[in-house]
Design a protein around this motif. Structure first.
Motif, PDB file in Angstrom:
ATOM      1  N   ARG A 110     -39.581 -12.154 -14.372  1.00  0.00           N
ATOM      2  CA  ARG A 110     -38.739 -13.213 -15.356  1.00  0.00           C
ATOM      3  C   ARG A 110     -37.741 -14.301 -15.268  1.00  0.00           C
ATOM      4  O   ARG A 110     -36.647 -13.691 -14.869  1.00  0.00           O
ATOM      5  CB  ARG A 110     -38.744 -11.910 -16.139  1.00  0.00           C
ATOM      6  N   LEU A 111     -37.865 -15.480 -15.325  1.00  0.00           N
ATOM      7  CA  LEU A 111     -36.997 -16.475 -15.255  1.00  0.00           C
ATOM      8  C   LEU A 111     -36.040 -15.930 -16.380  1.00  0.00           C
ATOM      9  O   LEU A 111     -35.994 -15.513 -18.274  1.00  0.00           O
ATOM     10  CB  LEU A 111     -37.831 -17.708 -16.265  1.00  0.00           C
ATOM     11  N   ILE A 112     -35.142 -16.347 -16.296  1.00  0.00           N
ATOM     12  CA  ILE A 112     -33.789 -16.180 -17.228  1.00  0.00           C
ATOM     13  C   ILE A 112     -33.219 -17.542 -17.652  1.00  0.00           C
ATOM     14  O   ILE A 112     -32.302 -17.368 -16.477  1.00  0.00           O
ATOM     15  CB  ILE A 112     -32.387 -15.007 -17.101  1.00  0.00           C
ATOM     16  N   LEU A 113     -32.879 -17.413 -19.024  1.00  0.00           N
ATOM     17  CA  LEU A 113     -32.908 -19.057 -19.104  1.00  0.00           C
ATOM     18  C   LEU A 113     -31.374 -19.211 -19.994  1.00  0.00           C
ATOM     19  O   LEU A 113     -30.044 -20.356 -20.201  1.00  0.00           O
ATOM     20  CB  LEU A 113     -33.891 -19.437 -18.699  1.00  0.00           C
ATOM     21  N   SER A 114     -31.589 -17.852 -20.261  1.00  0.00           N
ATOM     22  CA  SER A 114     -30.944 -18.434 -21.977  1.00  0.00           C
ATOM     23  C   SER A 114     -29.894 -17.310 -22.462  1.00  0.00           C
ATOM     24  O   SER A 114     -30.223 -16.175 -21.426  1.00  0.00           O
ATOM     25  CB  SER A 114     -31.015 -18.479 -23.169  1.00  0.00           C
ATOM     26  N   ALA A 115     -28.566 -16.953 -22.977  1.00  0.00           N
ATOM     27  CA  ALA A 115     -27.879 -16.095 -22.858  1.00  0.00           C
ATOM     28  C   ALA A 115     -28.595 -14.884 -23.918  1.00  0.00           C
ATOM     29  O   ALA A 115     -29.288 -13.128 -24.153  1.00  0.00           O
ATOM     30  CB  ALA A 115     -27.091 -16.123 -24.016  1.00  0.00           C
ATOM     31  N   ALA A 116     -29.565 -15.615 -24.891  1.00  0.00           N
ATOM     32  CA  ALA A 116     -30.795 -14.588 -25.959  1.00  0.00           C
ATOM     33  C   ALA A 116     -31.215 -13.980 -24.567  1.00  0.00           C
ATOM     34  O   ALA A 116     -31.953 -12.604 -24.647  1.00  0.00           O
ATOM     35  CB  ALA A 116     -31.337 -15.390 -26.431  1.00  0.00           C
ATOM     36  N   ASP A 117     -32.130 -14.680 -23.838  1.00  0.00           N
ATOM     37  CA  ASP A 117     -33.262 -13.881 -22.616  1.00  0.00           C
ATOM     38  C   ASP A 117     -32.142 -13.099 -21.845  1.00  0.00           C
ATOM     39  O   ASP A 117     -33.002 -11.597 -21.890  1.00  0.00           O
ATOM     40  CB  ASP A 117     -33.275 -15.270 -21.696  1.00  0.00           C
ATOM     41  N   LEU A 118     -31.199 -13.446 -21.655  1.00  0.00           N
ATOM     42  CA  LEU A 118     -29.989 -12.286 -20.681  1.00  0.00           C
ATOM     43  C   LEU A 118     -30.231 -10.717 -21.792  1.00  0.00           C
ATOM     44  O   LEU A 118     -30.356  -9.267 -21.668  1.00  0.00           O
ATOM     45  CB  LEU A 118     -29.324 -12.467 -20.752  1.00  0.00           C
ATOM     46  N   SER A 119     -29.951 -11.124 -22.776  1.00  0.00           N
ATOM     47  CA  SER A 119     -29.231  -9.857 -23.694  1.00  0.00           C
ATOM     48  C   SER A 119     -30.396  -9.013 -23.900  1.00  0.00           C
ATOM     49  O   SER A 119     -30.729  -7.955 -23.252  1.00  0.00           O
ATOM     50  CB  SER A 119     -28.601 -10.226 -25.181  1.00  0.00           C
ATOM     51  N   ASN A 362     -21.921 -17.669 -19.864  1.00  0.00           N
ATOM     52  CA  ASN A 362     -22.085 -18.901 -19.741  1.00  0.00           C
ATOM     53  C   ASN A 362     -23.240 -20.026 -19.840  1.00  0.00           C
ATOM     54  O   ASN A 362     -23.675 -20.837 -19.765  1.00  0.00           O
ATOM     55  CB  ASN A 362     -21.769 -19.302 -18.113  1.00  0.00           C
ATOM     56  N   LEU A 363     -24.507 -19.083 -20.138  1.00  0.00           N
ATOM     57  CA  LEU A 363     -25.691 -19.056 -19.790  1.00  0.00           C
ATOM     58  C   LEU A 363     -25.781 -19.933 -21.934  1.00  0.00           C
ATOM     59  O   LEU A 363     -24.367 -19.391 -22.315  1.00  0.00           O
ATOM     60  CB  LEU A 363     -26.425 -18.131 -20.161  1.00  0.00           C
ATOM     61  N   PRO A 364     -26.281 -21.163 -21.528  1.00  0.00           N
ATOM     62  CA  PRO A 364     -26.709 -21.804 -23.333  1.00  0.00           C
ATOM     63  C   PRO A 364     -27.469 -20.259 -23.924  1.00  0.00           C
ATOM     64  O   PRO A 364     -27.875 -19.311 -23.666  1.00  0.00           O
ATOM     65  CB  PRO A 364     -27.200 -22.620 -22.998  1.00  0.00           C
TER      66      PRO A 364
END
Ligand SMILES: [Zn+2]
Length: 364
Positions: A110-119, A362-364
């Protein structure tokens, strides 16, 4: 058991150049490569989806990487570039490999592109760690460009960010932006402009592969987050014969900038003369732990050391410490850290917490 984040794997390069399929197990890939020139060229693979799962490797920084043709000495045919256009094309092909992998196997990568994806991703893994899910979570991939020649001119940084890049390491060898491994030199004027565009886009700067001089300049100049995705401490490497690693003053500067450094469990980066000094049997994980400990001692805390394996990045199982058969064995670092006096909280920071913090901030 800890979750692990590995800050450097050339997954796309291996997909493109060796046709490796990381949805398979490392052992299956090795079997499929018997009687091919691949293991002699890049070593026997250390990576595969079941092994990521076994090691609870929740996230990796997947690189976009392509080398300049002038340094391509191997007889094995790999993609390389001679012009900025070719570099751009080659780096784009790397990106496409991640898009295809995550499109076709959303259950596995899975690609992690944003802070929301990350969380969301991290929460799923923490739940899985507490109560193993029947279907395990996919491995997260953050896109890291290694060598900035895929960026034809600094203004193009913005496009790469739109396409998913979240970190850039400007150097591999030397290039139009910066002096690098085997090709030392400072940041060029274009290099400073590149860093300005990167900072405007909120990118994380990776100083690995920068020459000593350019790394120090970048640490002085870059206003955003700085890391070293895969570098060891030069001070501990016996018979070191390269500008590839970080001097203590550079590590100290990275610590002062609240950066994180991914330690590489590659034998040549632990003891450059390992082959003549007992080979793989003579290199153990205690040398990896010594590298981690060195960074922690310089810092006076455990906030700045992490793992950046560079697995399958030009070497395989033949060239890593004897306890490691695949990426799943990174878990064996934890007991070694305990022996050295680190507690559970320290270990969690080193194996994942420090990278997690850098990404959260630091992720958008
Ligand atoms: Zn590298």
């Amino acid at each position: 058991m800890n979750l692990i984040i590995d800050s450097h794997e050339d997954v796309a390069w291996n997909i493109i150049n060796l046709g490796r399929d990381y949805t398979h197990s490392a052992l299956d890939t090795r079997n499929s490569e018997i009687n091919t020139p691949k293991p002699a060229f890049n070593g026997n693979t250390l990576l595969g989806w079941p092994e990521y799962q076994a090691g609870h490797v929740a996230m990796i920084f997947g690189t976009l990487f392509c080398g300049p043709r002038r340094l391509e000495k191997s007889t094995y045919p790999v993609e390389a570039y001679s012009t900025p256009e070719e570099a751009h094309h080659c780096y784009s092909r790397n990106l496409d490999a991640y898009l295809k992998l995550t499109d076709e196997h959303p259950d596995k990568f899975r690609l992690i592109l944003s802070a929301a994806d990350l969380s969301q991703h991290w929460q799923q893994w923490e739940e899985h760690l507490a109560t193993p899910a029947e279907v395990p979570p996919p491995v997260g991939i953050i896109i890291l460009m290694e060598g900035a020649e895929g960026v034809r001119e600094p203004a193009e940084v913005e496009r790469w960010v739109e396409w998913g890049v979240r970190l850039i390491g400007p150097a591999w060898a030397g290039n139009q932006y910066v002096g690098g491994t085997r090709e030392p030199g400072p940041l060029t004027q274009a290099g400073y402009t590149l860093l300005e565009r990167m900072a405007e886009c909120g990118l994380i700067l990776d100083i690995s592969h920068m020459d000593h001089e350019s790394a120090r300049q970048a640490l002085d100049f870059y206003p955003g987050q700085v890391i070293a995705s895969h570098s060891n401490a030069e001070a501990l490497i016996r018979d070191i014969n390269t500008n590839r690693h970080l001097k203590d003053e550079t590590i100290q500067q990275l610590i002062d900038r609240d950066g994180v450094m991914g330690i590489i469990p590659f034998n040549s980066f632990l003891d450059a003369g390992w082959k003549d000094r007992g080979g793989r049997d003579a290199i153990g994980l205690e040398m990896v732990v010594a590298q981690i400990d060195h960074v922690c001692q310089l810092a006076g805390n455990t906030r700045h050391a992490a793992l950046g394996t560079d697995f399958d990045g030009g070497f395989g199982v033949e060239s890593v410490p004897r306890e490691i058969e695949t990426i799943a064995d990174l878990t064996k670092i934890a007991p070694q850290l305990i022996k050295k006096g680190y507690n559970q909280e320290d270990i969690a920071q080193i194996l994942s917490g420090n990278w997690l913090r850098i990404l959260q901030e630091n992720l958008p």
